[in-house]
Design a protein around this motif. Sequence first.
Motif, PDB file in Angstrom:
ATOM      1  N   PRO A   9       1.364  -8.528  10.525  1.00 21.98           N
ATOM      2  CA  PRO A   9       0.732  -9.663   9.836  1.00 21.98           C
ATOM      3  C   PRO A   9       1.109  -9.697   8.352  1.00 21.98           C
ATOM      4  N   ALA A  10       0.911 -10.849   7.732  1.00 23.24           N
ATOM      5  CA  ALA A  10       1.218 -11.010   6.307  1.00 23.24           C
ATOM      6  C   ALA A  10       0.451  -9.968   5.501  1.00 23.24           C
ATOM      7  N   ARG A  11       1.188  -9.324   4.582  1.00 23.04           N
ATOM      8  CA  ARG A  11       0.565  -8.301   3.749  1.00 23.04           C
ATOM      9  C   ARG A  11       1.327  -8.225   2.434  1.00 23.04           C
ATOM     10  N   ASP A  12       0.627  -7.797   1.399  1.00 24.66           N
ATOM     11  CA  ASP A  12       1.259  -7.590   0.103  1.00 24.66           C
ATOM     12  C   ASP A  12       2.071  -6.296   0.148  1.00 24.66           C
ATOM     13  N   LEU A  17       6.489  -8.538  -3.301  1.00 24.38           N
ATOM     14  CA  LEU A  17       6.415  -9.707  -2.432  1.00 24.38           C
ATOM     15  C   LEU A  17       5.306  -9.567  -1.397  1.00 24.38           C
ATOM     16  N   ARG A  18       5.091 -10.633  -0.670  1.00 22.42           N
ATOM     17  CA  ARG A  18       4.184 -10.669   0.476  1.00 22.42           C
ATOM     18  C   ARG A  18       5.049 -11.043   1.671  1.00 22.42           C
ATOM     19  N   ALA A  19       4.895 -10.348   2.791  1.00 23.64           N
ATOM     20  CA  ALA A  19       5.773 -10.593   3.938  1.00 23.64           C
ATOM     21  C   ALA A  19       5.017 -10.492   5.252  1.00 23.64           C
ATOM     22  N   ALA A  20       5.532 -11.204   6.245  1.00 16.77           N
ATOM     23  CA  ALA A  20       5.066 -11.123   7.631  1.00 16.77           C
ATOM     24  C   ALA A  20       6.310 -10.988   8.502  1.00 16.77           C
ATOM     25  N   LEU A  46      12.219 -11.893  12.501  1.00 16.24           N
ATOM     26  CA  LEU A  46      12.091 -12.819  11.377  1.00 16.24           C
ATOM     27  C   LEU A  46      11.186 -12.194  10.335  1.00 16.24           C
ATOM     28  N   GLU A  47      11.596 -12.231   9.093  1.00 15.42           N
ATOM     29  CA  GLU A  47      10.722 -11.842   7.982  1.00 15.42           C
ATOM     30  C   GLU A  47      10.464 -13.084   7.158  1.00 15.42           C
ATOM     31  N   ILE A  48       9.214 -13.462   7.056  1.00 18.21           N
ATOM     32  CA  ILE A  48       8.816 -14.601   6.219  1.00 18.21           C
ATOM     33  C   ILE A  48       8.204 -14.004   4.972  1.00 18.21           C
ATOM     34  N   GLN A  49       8.721 -14.408   3.801  1.00 15.49           N
ATOM     35  CA  GLN A  49       8.264 -13.769   2.560  1.00 15.49           C
ATOM     36  C   GLN A  49       8.100 -14.751   1.432  1.00 15.49           C
ATOM     37  N   THR A  50       7.239 -14.357   0.497  1.00 22.29           N
ATOM     38  CA  THR A  50       7.057 -15.099  -0.743  1.00 22.29           C
ATOM     39  C   THR A  50       6.903 -14.095  -1.868  1.00 22.29           C
ATOM     40  N   TYR A  51       7.353 -14.464  -3.067  1.00 26.71           N
ATOM     41  CA  TYR A  51       7.285 -13.580  -4.232  1.00 26.71           C
ATOM     42  C   TYR A  51       6.170 -14.010  -5.135  1.00 26.71           C
TER      43      TYR A  51
END
Length: 69
Positions: free
Chosen positions: A42-45, A51-54, A64-69
Amino acid sequence: MAQLLSGGRAFGAALVVPVADVAAMDAAVALCRRHGGVLVTPARDMPGWGLRAAHLRDPDGNLLEIQTY
């Protein structure tokens, strides 16, 4: 699913999908799950990476890695 998120380009076994913010990440994870994606992590910091990734697996087994900075 990897091809859908990458604009139709074929990739190997992994794909990183950067998104704009946490809301976009939640929406991308939900979209993947609606289309057969299986949540791996699950999404985690991730403070060490800034970053935060799931992580999900698509129906073809691609990671698949979905990420945001």
